[in-house]
Design a protein around this motif. Structure first.
Motif, PDB file in Angstrom:
ATOM      1  N   PRO A 349      41.529  49.883  45.346  1.00 26.94           N
ATOM      2  CA  PRO A 349      42.926  49.987  45.807  1.00 26.94           C
ATOM      3  C   PRO A 349      43.012  50.258  47.313  1.00 26.94           C
ATOM      4  O   PRO A 349      42.002  50.453  47.978  1.00 26.94           O
ATOM      5  N   GLU A 350      44.237  50.263  47.805  1.00 27.36           N
ATOM      6  CA  GLU A 350      44.560  50.688  49.175  1.00 27.36           C
ATOM      7  C   GLU A 350      43.982  49.772  50.252  1.00 27.36           C
ATOM      8  O   GLU A 350      43.763  50.182  51.385  1.00 27.36           O
ATOM      9  N   GLY A 351      43.681  48.522  49.879  1.00 27.96           N
ATOM     10  CA  GLY A 351      43.212  47.560  50.869  1.00 27.96           C
ATOM     11  C   GLY A 351      41.745  47.649  51.218  1.00 27.96           C
ATOM     12  O   GLY A 351      41.324  47.113  52.249  1.00 27.96           O
ATOM     13  N   TYR A 352      40.933  48.286  50.372  1.00 26.25           N
ATOM     14  CA  TYR A 352      39.507  48.452  50.686  1.00 26.25           C
ATOM     15  C   TYR A 352      38.633  47.318  50.170  1.00 26.25           C
ATOM     16  O   TYR A 352      37.432  47.262  50.457  1.00 26.25           O
ATOM     17  N   GLY A 353      39.207  46.409  49.375  1.00 28.37           N
ATOM     18  CA  GLY A 353      38.493  45.197  48.996  1.00 28.37           C
ATOM     19  C   GLY A 353      37.441  45.386  47.922  1.00 28.37           C
ATOM     20  O   GLY A 353      37.405  46.391  47.206  1.00 28.37           O
ATOM     21  N   GLU A 354      36.566  44.404  47.835  1.00 32.52           N
ATOM     22  CA  GLU A 354      35.549  44.361  46.782  1.00 32.52           C
ATOM     23  C   GLU A 354      34.499  45.456  46.988  1.00 32.52           C
ATOM     24  O   GLU A 354      33.925  45.575  48.066  1.00 32.52           O
ATOM     25  N   ILE A 355      34.253  46.231  45.927  1.00 34.50           N
ATOM     26  CA  ILE A 355      33.176  47.222  45.998  1.00 34.50           C
ATOM     27  C   ILE A 355      32.052  46.893  45.028  1.00 34.50           C
ATOM     28  O   ILE A 355      30.942  47.403  45.165  1.00 34.50           O
ATOM     29  N   ILE A 356      32.328  46.041  44.019  1.00 38.87           N
ATOM     30  CA  ILE A 356      31.303  45.630  43.053  1.00 38.87           C
ATOM     31  C   ILE A 356      31.401  44.129  42.823  1.00 38.87           C
ATOM     32  O   ILE A 356      32.497  43.586  42.719  1.00 38.87           O
ATOM     33  N   GLY A 357      30.255  43.502  42.756  1.00 36.09           N
ATOM     34  CA  GLY A 357      30.153  42.133  42.263  1.00 36.09           C
ATOM     35  C   GLY A 357      29.118  42.106  41.154  1.00 36.09           C
ATOM     36  O   GLY A 357      28.034  42.684  41.302  1.00 36.09           O
ATOM     37  N   GLY A 358      29.444  41.465  40.039  1.00 31.39           N
ATOM     38  CA  GLY A 358      28.502  41.438  38.921  1.00 31.39           C
ATOM     39  C   GLY A 358      28.696  40.222  38.054  1.00 31.39           C
ATOM     40  O   GLY A 358      29.674  39.482  38.197  1.00 31.39           O
ATOM     41  N   SER A 359      27.746  40.015  37.144  1.00 35.72           N
ATOM     42  CA  SER A 359      27.844  38.861  36.254  1.00 35.72           C
ATOM     43  C   SER A 359      26.894  39.014  35.074  1.00 35.72           C
ATOM     44  O   SER A 359      25.981  39.848  35.087  1.00 35.72           O
ATOM     45  N   GLN A 360      27.124  38.183  34.073  1.00 33.69           N
ATOM     46  CA  GLN A 360      26.107  37.948  33.057  1.00 33.69           C
ATOM     47  C   GLN A 360      25.170  36.897  33.627  1.00 33.69           C
ATOM     48  O   GLN A 360      25.606  35.931  34.256  1.00 33.69           O
ATOM     49  N   ARG A 361      23.879  37.085  33.443  1.00 37.91           N
ATOM     50  CA  ARG A 361      22.895  36.185  34.048  1.00 37.91           C
ATOM     51  C   ARG A 361      22.562  35.029  33.098  1.00 37.91           C
ATOM     52  O   ARG A 361      22.587  35.191  31.877  1.00 37.91           O
ATOM     53  N   GLU A 362      22.243  33.909  33.695  1.00 36.51           N
ATOM     54  CA  GLU A 362      21.809  32.767  32.880  1.00 36.51           C
ATOM     55  C   GLU A 362      20.476  33.107  32.221  1.00 36.51           C
ATOM     56  O   GLU A 362      19.505  33.430  32.908  1.00 36.51           O
ATOM     57  N   ASP A 363      20.432  33.060  30.881  1.00 34.60           N
ATOM     58  CA  ASP A 363      19.203  33.439  30.174  1.00 34.60           C
ATOM     59  C   ASP A 363      18.466  32.243  29.570  1.00 34.60           C
ATOM     60  O   ASP A 363      17.429  32.424  28.917  1.00 34.60           O
ATOM     61  N   ASP A 364      18.983  31.029  29.796  1.00 32.98           N
ATOM     62  CA  ASP A 364      18.346  29.829  29.265  1.00 32.98           C
ATOM     63  C   ASP A 364      17.450  29.198  30.331  1.00 32.98           C
ATOM     64  O   ASP A 364      17.894  28.936  31.458  1.00 32.98           O
ATOM     65  N   TYR A 365      16.205  28.950  29.974  1.00 33.68           N
ATOM     66  CA  TYR A 365      15.220  28.438  30.934  1.00 33.68           C
ATOM     67  C   TYR A 365      15.659  27.114  31.538  1.00 33.68           C
ATOM     68  O   TYR A 365      15.683  26.944  32.770  1.00 33.68           O
ATOM     69  N   ASP A 366      15.980  26.146  30.707  1.00 33.31           N
ATOM     70  CA  ASP A 366      16.314  24.803  31.203  1.00 33.31           C
ATOM     71  C   ASP A 366      17.569  24.834  32.072  1.00 33.31           C
ATOM     72  O   ASP A 366      17.622  24.177  33.123  1.00 33.31           O
ATOM     73  N   ALA A 367      18.566  25.577  31.642  1.00 33.88           N
ATOM     74  CA  ALA A 367      19.810  25.644  32.404  1.00 33.88           C
ATOM     75  C   ALA A 367      19.582  26.288  33.771  1.00 33.88           C
ATOM     76  O   ALA A 367      20.126  25.832  34.789  1.00 33.88           O
ATOM     77  N   LEU A 368      18.754  27.329  33.824  1.00 28.81           N
ATOM     78  CA  LEU A 368      18.488  28.001  35.094  1.00 28.81           C
ATOM     79  C   LEU A 368      17.687  27.095  36.028  1.00 28.81           C
ATOM     80  O   LEU A 368      17.963  27.027  37.232  1.00 28.81           O
ATOM     81  N   ARG A 369      16.732  26.384  35.475  1.00 26.39           N
ATOM     82  CA  ARG A 369      15.937  25.464  36.298  1.00 26.39           C
ATOM     83  C   ARG A 369      16.833  24.390  36.928  1.00 26.39           C
ATOM     84  O   ARG A 369      16.688  24.052  38.108  1.00 26.39           O
ATOM     85  N   LYS A 370      17.760  23.865  36.139  1.00 27.37           N
ATOM     86  CA  LYS A 370      18.692  22.864  36.670  1.00 27.37           C
ATOM     87  C   LYS A 370      19.548  23.444  37.785  1.00 27.37           C
ATOM     88  O   LYS A 370      19.850  22.771  38.776  1.00 27.37           O
TER      89      LYS A 370
END
Length: 431
Positions: A349-370
């Motif tokens: 809040p209060e104009g301080y912007g992004e403090i965290i960036g996160g995600s679920q990671r790609e766990d499939d070998y072929d998809a990650l290689r591509k």
């Protein structure tokens, strides 16, 4: 006579004590001198009454210069007029080291002057308070992750590959090959999670990003948890719980520092209430367009957009599921849409912007290689990372919290350069 720190004054009311301190400021009249003393733990007032001390002691108090170091002996008393609540009535004053022509005086100084003298500016009451908040956030971070069953893993600072954008890497030579200063420990933390389940790192990161905004540093500290067998929703729960824990810890343990910073504690208390609101990227685009922002789907948000979105809520807000095209290669696509990924940014809040960036990671070998190939990355540099998908891959998620952005927000400081002892900015590597 007991030697104490100023912060311990409340435990020694009515006692005669000895304190090593610096003279932050002073004022005097013909019969009394008031010394603003600091010792690194806190600031408080020393009162020197001419009729109660020797002439030598009173003249020393009257003539002593700003930032001279002293031994002070006297009796601790309550002082209801000050926010700190205590002072020392001085009996004895001994100069340890004299300070001559101290450059930072009580008058106003420009930012560049203060940054050139950052090694001295840190002594001021506001900067001292910001560093106390920073220290409490660090302490609470270790406490939180230990309670939650995480193991600390230390990723390397020198790496042979990029976690995100290769154009933001600082290049160096590693004997006969290229190396880079780490922009994130995330990839290594994923390896740690496959070994230890729930891990976190806490270390310096570097971004060669030529930005001059009040939110950017070249060198900063990141807390990066990674969790096996957890999806994005599980990760969001940890994120909001962690941030609320940090805010509550600062409220509990930095009361005087928050007073010095004139921070609204009631406002901070609102940020400890869970859950935090969530809005999708699609909804954010719609909200912005309805309010005359010229943003098209597929673009990232800048400071004005993030600030406006945050203003619609009274707590930190998650923006979920950004377009795949503007996010790093390792993020897992949404199960029903290939154009977005399972990720979230937490906007303060209060104009301080992004403090965290996160995600679920790609766990499939072929998809990650591509994905590596699609990002034109040298797959051979990431064979070890691909191995994590070859040998017992599991769903896993993680995030990174920027320490300095969080300190800036919780302390209510205007610029991120005050949230780190010695900031590295686009045009500053001194002192």
């Amino acid at each position: 006579m007991k030697k104490i720190q100023i912060i311990e004054a409340s435990k020694h009311v009515g006692e005669k004590v000895r304190i090593g301190a610096w003279i932050a400021n002073k004022r005097s009249s013909g019969k009394i001198a008031f010394l603003n003393l600091r010792d690194g733990s806190a600031f408080f007032q020393g009162v020197v009454v001419k009729s109660e001390v020797s002439e030598e002691v009173f003249q020393t108090a009257k003539n002593i210069t700003q930032e001279s170091s002293v031994w002070v002996e006297g009796t601790i008393q309550e002082d209801t007029r000050s926010k700190f609540g205590y002072e020392i009535h001085v009996d004895s004053l001994e100069v340890i080291g004299e300070s001559v022509d101290y450059p930072i005086t009580p008058k106003e100084h420009g930012t560049e002057f203060l940054m050139d003298n950052r090694h001295l500016w840190l002594r001021s009451s506001k900067q001292h308070a910001v560093m106390q908040v920073r220290n409490e956030i660090i302490r609470a971070t270790y406490e939180f992750y230990n309670k939650e069953g995480f193991t600390k893993i230390d990723p390397p600072i020198l790496t042979g590959s990029a976690a995100e954008n290769t154009t933001e890497l600082f290049h160096t030579e590693y004997f006969d090959r290229d190396a880079f200063l780490s922009q994130s420990g995330q990839l290594y933390m994923e390896a740690g999670a496959m070994a230890l389940g729930k891990v976190f790192s806490f270390g310096p990161t570097f971004r060669a990003e030529k930005s001059k905004t009040r939110r950017h540093l070249i060198e900063f500290w990141m807390i990066e948890p990674e969790m096996a067998f957890m999806d994005q929703d599980d990760s969001l729960e940890i994120q909001e719980k962690y941030v609320a824990y940090l805010v509550q810890s600062v409220l509990d343990n930095c009361d005087h520092a928050l007073d010095v910073l004139e921070r609204d504690k009631d406002l901070l208390r609102k940020y400890t209430s869970l859950p935090y609101p969530r809005i999708s990227y699609d909804e954010a685009i719609e909200l912005l367009n309805k309010n005359d922002f010229d943003v098209t789907w597929g673009e990232d948000f800048g400071s004005p957009e993030e600030t406006f979105i945050a203003e619609q809520f009274d707590k930190p807000v998650f923006i979920l599921n950004y377009p795949k095209a503007i996010k790093p290669f390792y993020m897992k696509p949404h199960p029903t849409r290939e154009d977005i990924v399972l990720c979230a940014d937490l906007i303060a809040p209060e104009g301080y912007g992004e403090i965290i960036g996160g995600s679920q990671r790609e766990d499939d070998y072929d998809a990650l290689r591509k994905q590596l190939e699609a990002f034109d990355l040298d797959v051979s540099e990431y064979e070890w990372y691909l191995d994590l998908r070859k040998y017992g891959s599991v769903p896993h998620s993680g995030f990174g919290l920027g320490l300095e952005r969080t300190v800036t927000w919780i302390s209510g400081t205007e610029h991120i350069r005050e949230a780190i002892p010695f900031p590295r900015l686009l045009n500053r590597i001194y002192p």
